[in-house]
Scaffold this motif. Structure first.
Motif, PDB file in Angstrom:
ATOM      1  N   LEU A  66     -15.205  35.404  -1.024  1.00 17.86           N
ATOM      2  CA  LEU A  66     -15.472  34.575   0.140  1.00 17.86           C
ATOM      3  C   LEU A  66     -14.163  34.207   0.828  1.00 17.86           C
ATOM      4  O   LEU A  66     -13.223  33.718   0.192  1.00 17.86           O
ATOM      5  N   ILE A  67     -14.097  34.464   2.123  1.00 22.42           N
ATOM      6  CA  ILE A  67     -12.930  34.110   2.917  1.00 22.42           C
ATOM      7  C   ILE A  67     -13.159  32.726   3.511  1.00 22.42           C
ATOM      8  O   ILE A  67     -14.197  32.464   4.140  1.00 22.42           O
ATOM      9  N   VAL A  68     -12.200  31.835   3.297  1.00 24.07           N
ATOM     10  CA  VAL A  68     -12.332  30.452   3.745  1.00 24.07           C
ATOM     11  C   VAL A  68     -11.161  30.097   4.657  1.00 24.07           C
ATOM     12  O   VAL A  68     -10.168  30.829   4.735  1.00 24.07           O
ATOM     13  N   THR A  69     -11.296  28.962   5.325  1.00 25.79           N
ATOM     14  CA  THR A  69     -10.222  28.463   6.195  1.00 25.79           C
ATOM     15  C   THR A  69      -9.853  27.038   5.805  1.00 25.79           C
ATOM     16  O   THR A  69      -9.486  26.230   6.650  1.00 25.79           O
ATOM     17  N   ALA A  70      -9.968  26.717   4.510  1.00 28.26           N
ATOM     18  CA  ALA A  70      -9.702  25.362   4.041  1.00 28.26           C
ATOM     19  C   ALA A  70      -8.275  24.924   4.357  1.00 28.26           C
ATOM     20  O   ALA A  70      -8.016  23.739   4.590  1.00 28.26           O
ATOM     21  N   ARG A  71      -7.317  25.882   4.353  1.00 23.37           N
ATOM     22  CA  ARG A  71      -5.925  25.556   4.668  1.00 23.37           C
ATOM     23  C   ARG A  71      -5.548  26.017   6.078  1.00 23.37           C
ATOM     24  O   ARG A  71      -4.380  26.234   6.380  1.00 23.37           O
ATOM     25  N   ARG A  72      -6.571  26.167   6.928  1.00 25.78           N
ATOM     26  CA  ARG A  72      -6.385  26.547   8.327  1.00 25.78           C
ATOM     27  C   ARG A  72      -5.833  27.954   8.474  1.00 25.78           C
ATOM     28  O   ARG A  72      -5.277  28.314   9.515  1.00 25.78           O
ATOM     29  N   ARG A  73      -5.978  28.748   7.410  1.00 24.58           N
ATOM     30  CA  ARG A  73      -5.679  30.173   7.459  1.00 24.58           C
ATOM     31  C   ARG A  73      -6.829  30.901   6.784  1.00 24.58           C
ATOM     32  O   ARG A  73      -7.395  30.404   5.816  1.00 24.58           O
ATOM     33  N   ALA A  74      -7.166  32.072   7.252  1.00 24.43           N
ATOM     34  CA  ALA A  74      -8.202  32.865   6.610  1.00 24.43           C
ATOM     35  C   ALA A  74      -7.634  33.469   5.330  1.00 24.43           C
ATOM     36  O   ALA A  74      -6.655  34.224   5.365  1.00 24.43           O
ATOM     37  N   GLU A  75      -8.226  33.116   4.185  1.00 23.52           N
ATOM     38  CA  GLU A  75      -7.744  33.590   2.890  1.00 23.52           C
ATOM     39  C   GLU A  75      -8.869  33.492   1.879  1.00 23.52           C
ATOM     40  O   GLU A  75      -9.858  32.787   2.080  1.00 23.52           O
ATOM     41  N   SER A  76      -8.725  34.209   0.776  1.00 23.20           N
ATOM     42  CA  SER A  76      -9.719  34.169  -0.285  1.00 23.20           C
ATOM     43  C   SER A  76      -9.777  32.773  -0.893  1.00 23.20           C
ATOM     44  O   SER A  76      -8.750  32.100  -1.054  1.00 23.20           O
ATOM     45  N   GLU A  77     -10.982  32.330  -1.239  1.00 21.40           N
ATOM     46  CA  GLU A  77     -11.117  31.011  -1.849  1.00 21.40           C
ATOM     47  C   GLU A  77     -10.310  30.899  -3.140  1.00 21.40           C
ATOM     48  O   GLU A  77      -9.854  29.819  -3.520  1.00 21.40           O
ATOM     49  N   GLN A  78     -10.107  32.026  -3.842  1.00 25.93           N
ATOM     50  CA  GLN A  78      -9.362  32.017  -5.094  1.00 25.93           C
ATOM     51  C   GLN A  78      -7.866  31.868  -4.878  1.00 25.93           C
ATOM     52  O   GLN A  78      -7.125  31.650  -5.844  1.00 25.93           O
ATOM     53  N   LYS A  79      -7.398  31.968  -3.653  1.00 27.37           N
ATOM     54  CA  LYS A  79      -5.978  31.804  -3.350  1.00 27.37           C
ATOM     55  C   LYS A  79      -5.644  30.392  -2.877  1.00 27.37           C
ATOM     56  O   LYS A  79      -4.479  30.090  -2.618  1.00 27.37           O
ATOM     57  N   VAL A  80      -6.654  29.555  -2.756  1.00 27.14           N
ATOM     58  CA  VAL A  80      -6.451  28.189  -2.269  1.00 27.14           C
ATOM     59  C   VAL A  80      -6.152  27.282  -3.455  1.00 27.14           C
ATOM     60  O   VAL A  80      -6.996  27.090  -4.339  1.00 27.14           O
ATOM     61  N   ALA A  81      -4.966  26.713  -3.473  1.00 27.65           N
ATOM     62  CA  ALA A  81      -4.504  25.942  -4.621  1.00 27.65           C
ATOM     63  C   ALA A  81      -4.971  24.494  -4.548  1.00 27.65           C
ATOM     64  O   ALA A  81      -4.172  23.547  -4.450  1.00 27.65           O
ATOM     65  N   THR A  82      -6.275  24.310  -4.607  1.00 30.86           N
ATOM     66  CA  THR A  82      -6.868  22.977  -4.655  1.00 30.86           C
ATOM     67  C   THR A  82      -8.299  23.112  -5.133  1.00 30.86           C
ATOM     68  O   THR A  82      -8.863  24.211  -5.149  1.00 30.86           O
ATOM     69  N   ALA A  83      -8.892  22.000  -5.544  1.00 30.73           N
ATOM     70  CA  ALA A  83     -10.281  22.018  -6.009  1.00 30.73           C
ATOM     71  C   ALA A  83     -11.198  22.218  -4.813  1.00 30.73           C
ATOM     72  O   ALA A  83     -11.241  21.398  -3.896  1.00 30.73           O
ATOM     73  N   LEU A  84     -11.944  23.323  -4.836  1.00 30.78           N
ATOM     74  CA  LEU A  84     -12.734  23.740  -3.689  1.00 30.78           C
ATOM     75  C   LEU A  84     -14.018  24.404  -4.167  1.00 30.78           C
ATOM     76  O   LEU A  84     -13.992  25.233  -5.070  1.00 30.78           O
TER      77      LEU A  84
END
Length: 744
Positions: free
Chosen positions: A35-53
């Protein structure tokens, strides 16, 4: 929990286990979706986001019976959504960070966004979720990347964008209690550079409650919404998109049940009816006096209802300069809320309440984001919003022994908020990254023309005030992330979050009730790991946290000799700790298993306040007066939220001739919690839903059966002791039905 409920639960889980045990050839091609997310205002894999998500795809929303943001609590660990007294003013709580408040003017500790537009007030979030691409739920303080400052976290809803090719679809279902739901969309290009998407949804019926005296039904939904999204891309570097939306909700309200003790109505001569504790789960009650019906402009036999209307518009500009990408968002939202509730849950007129609020928000946000490549990455942004909350509520206490009147509370609140924020990431090595973010927010809240008055039988001004509160606070976060391998990410962070203060806008006759409550601050420490194994067949994410909570906002109680009133207060110091485990496993291409576990525990560290239980115990049994008001040191007491929740889903796909069948079960367990407003314990519960869907392998339609609350579990969202009656807001019983979908 009843034995038969446990047995039924075991049967459901065994059915899922049987599906998991069905013979299957090892499938090396079976991998979990990325899943591609924009939690950090960039399109990236959810597994690359270093926070609880936690991310829930649009396809999962229907399977898990998620119709509004409130339903997310059944799928996201350590998330609860409650509406005190069953009204349309929900409060969100993530990891124990949240507040209880039935007034409309205070913002939530959890930010709710739809397509990057903030919905700061709980009543604005109650529209139906439809045509959604995904929902991202972030845990912990937010502000260095998101438009608003929050201490609990953020819920971000991303709707489906217009498509470059023609597409259309419709989904309809019919179920128990004559509940009907339908939603659909049409999408495609209008020109070579302009695309559009029109989506709509409607809900009708579903009345599952009935009046204990008249047997009149309650609970019918009558709501619909429509949204038009436009996407214009004049050049490869520039994109302008936006939407227009409208929603209307004229549904019945939720009826309450009498719990914990009988209710003596009209507790003065001549003594009224004594109502026993409700035993039938669908029973409720309501009533309205002729004066109150005329006051709020409804018929003399009106039942609890909502009459809400909202619309909004937003536009978003995105331009890639090469050295940075610009995003600018402007939005306007409005909600006209009219809502009648009966909080004594009987035909007696002791706690009828009618809310009337007009809410307007105008927000702008501008961000610059560096390219994702390179060792050094940065983000800078500016946010501004103007908000107005106008209105109040009427109260019918005409048969309450301690009041015997009709009251009104009205006010206007203006809010101006400006925030400046930024974040940097720097790769110290190929595997180790350090990040830091900072935000400064300036906010001014003005409460104007606040007035509580008795309207009848003898008019009387009880309290009035004008007040102002200003906040200038910084928040921030520092973090480390380490890529142990391509599939394992370790992270740790320390953050400071801030949520603005506000005003108590309840019926008031005490000067101290009108004192503003101050901003709360949360020092959050978090560590976790995100990992995938066996060629991305197994995903395991783990996080742990410790929160140092300062000036926590809480709904407290002020006692006088003749009664008690609510007031928002600040607790000097408390703490919360806990964690989440999320696991997704796809051993074969046909079988998918999701599991999550959340745990949290908190205590007051410094808190000297009224001891409600002791004060209620000392109440004079003859006069009903509070002659002895007991204060005590509450330090060491447990914070009032459930400790644990366990959530999961199992789905299995099987081909039978030209047809494909998918069986899916999802479930949620929540532990008990202590209700401070009723001085009683709300029990734990299991909620189990199931779906069976059939579709032609080469077809574009499907038919299915669904059941919600398959165990027919009884559980309560909240308990309350408002004026005199002890009530609870119940969850619907088992419902079931048929669903059909078609896709172009």
């Amino acid at each position: 929990m009843k034995i038969k409920s446990k047995a039924a639960l075991a049967a459901v889980l065994l059915a899922g286990a049987s599906a998991a045990a069905m013979p299957a050839v090892a499938d090396d091609a079976a991998q979990l979706d990325e899943l591609i997310v924009t939690a950090r205002r960039r399109a990236e894999s959810e597994q690359k986001v270093a926070t609880a998500l936690t991310v829930i795809s649009g396809d999962e929303l229907e399977r898990r019976n998620i119709e509004t943001v409130n339903d997310l609590e059944n799928s996201v660990p350590n998330l609860e959504v409650t509406s005190q007294l069953g009204g349309g003013q929900p409060q969100f709580r993530i990891r124990g960070v949240g507040m209880t408040d039935y007034a409309a003017n205070n913002t939530s500790t959890v930010g709710v966004y739809i397509d990057e537009v903030a919905y700061p007030y709980g009543s604005m979030t109650q529209g139906a979720l439809f045509d959604v691409a995904r929902i991202e739920v972030l845990r912990g303080p937010q502000g260095i990347l998101y438009g608003r400052n929050t201490t609990g976290g953020a819920v971000s809803v991303i709707t489906n964008a217009p498509t470059k090719q023609f597409d259309a679809g419709i989904n309809a279902s019919y179920g128990r209690y004559n509940a009907f739901h339908a939603d659909g969309f049409v999408s495609g290009p209008l020109t070579d550079t302009l695309s559009a998407r029109l989506a709509a949804t409607v809900d009708q019926g579903g009345a599952w409650q009935y009046h204990r005296d008249t047997l009149e039904e309650l609970g019918d939904k009558d709501r619909w919404a429509v949204r038009l999204r436009l996407d214009w891309q004049p050049t490869d570097a520039t994109q302008i998109d936006g939407s227009l939306r409208y929603n209307r909700d004229q549904s019945d309200g939720l009826g309450l049940r009498l719990v914990t003790r009988p209710f003596q109505s009209h507790n003065y001569a001549p003594i009224g009816r004594l109502y026993p504790i409700d035993t039938e789960r669908r029973i409720t009650g309501w009533g309205i006096s002729p004066y109150f019906a005329n006051l709020i402009g409804v018929s003399p036999n009106a039942k609890p209802f909502r009459d809400n209307e909202g619309w909004g518009a937003n536009v978003r500009l995105r331009h890639d300069f090469g050295w940075a990408a610009l995003t600018a968002v402007a939005a306007y939202e409005t909600l006209e809320r009219r809502e009648f509730n009966d909080w004594d849950a009987t035909a007696s007129n002791e706690a009828g309440t009618f809310f009337f609020n007009d809410i307007e928000t105008l927000s702008q946000e501008v961000r610059l984001v560096s390219p994702a490549e390179g060792r050094f990455r940065w983000l800078a942004g500016l946010y501004h919003s103007t908000e107005t909350v106008d209105g109040g509520f009427y109260s019918d206490f005409s048969e309450a022994s301690t009041l015997r009147n009709w009251m009104s509370t009205s006010y206007k609140q203006d809010v101006q908020t400006t925030g400046v924020f930024g974040n940097i990431d720097y790769d110290l090595t190929e595997r180790l990254t350090v990040s830091a973010g900072l935000r400064y927010e300036d906010e001014t809240r003005e409460l104007k023309d606040f007035l509580t008055q008795v309207l009848a039988p003898v008019p009387n001004r009880l309290a009035s005030t004008d007040a102002e509160q200003s906040m200038g606070e910084w928040s921030g976060k520092v973090g480390l992330e380490y890529k142990a391998s391509d599939d394992i990410l370790l992270f740790a962070s320390a953050a400071r979050g801030v949520k603005s203060g506000g005003f108590t806008t309840y019926n008031s006759g005490l000067p101290q009730q009108l004192e503003p409550f101050t901003p709360e601050t949360l020092y959050a420490y978090e560590a976790g790991v995100k990992s995938e194994f066996f060629d991305r067949k197994l995903r395991v994410n783990l996080s742990a946290f410790y929160y140092d909570y300062r000036d926590q906002q809480l709904q407290g109680i002020l006692y006088t000799q003749t009664g008690r009133v609510g007031r928002m207060i600040n607790i000097p110091k408390s703490h919360i700790w806990g964690g989440e485990l999320e696991l997704t496993w796809r051993p074969t291409e046909r079988l998918t298993i999701n599991q999550s576990l959340g745990y949290k525990y908190g205590e007051y560290d410094e808190f000297y306040f009224v001891n409600s239980a002791a004060t209620e115990a000392a109440r004079d049994p003859v006069t009903g007066q509070y002659n002895t008001i007991v204060y005590s040191d509450r330090s060491g007491e447990r914070l009032p939220f459930p400790r644990a929740d366990y959530k999961g889903a199992i789905s299995y796909v099987m081909d039978v001739g030209p047809w494909q069948f998918e069986a899916e079960t999802n479930y949620n367990y929540r532990s008990s919690l202590f209700s401070t407003t009723s001085n009683s314990v709300i029990g734990d519960y299991w909620l189990v839903n199931a779906n069976l869907t059939a579709r032609p392998i080469d077809g574009n339609y499907s038919i299915g059966l669904w059941v919600n609350n398959a165990l027919d579990s009884y559980f309560e969202e909240t308990r309350n002791a408002f004026i005199s009656a002890a009530t609870a807001s119940p969850h619907p019983p088992r419902t079931y039905g048929v669903r059909m979908t078609w896709r172009y």
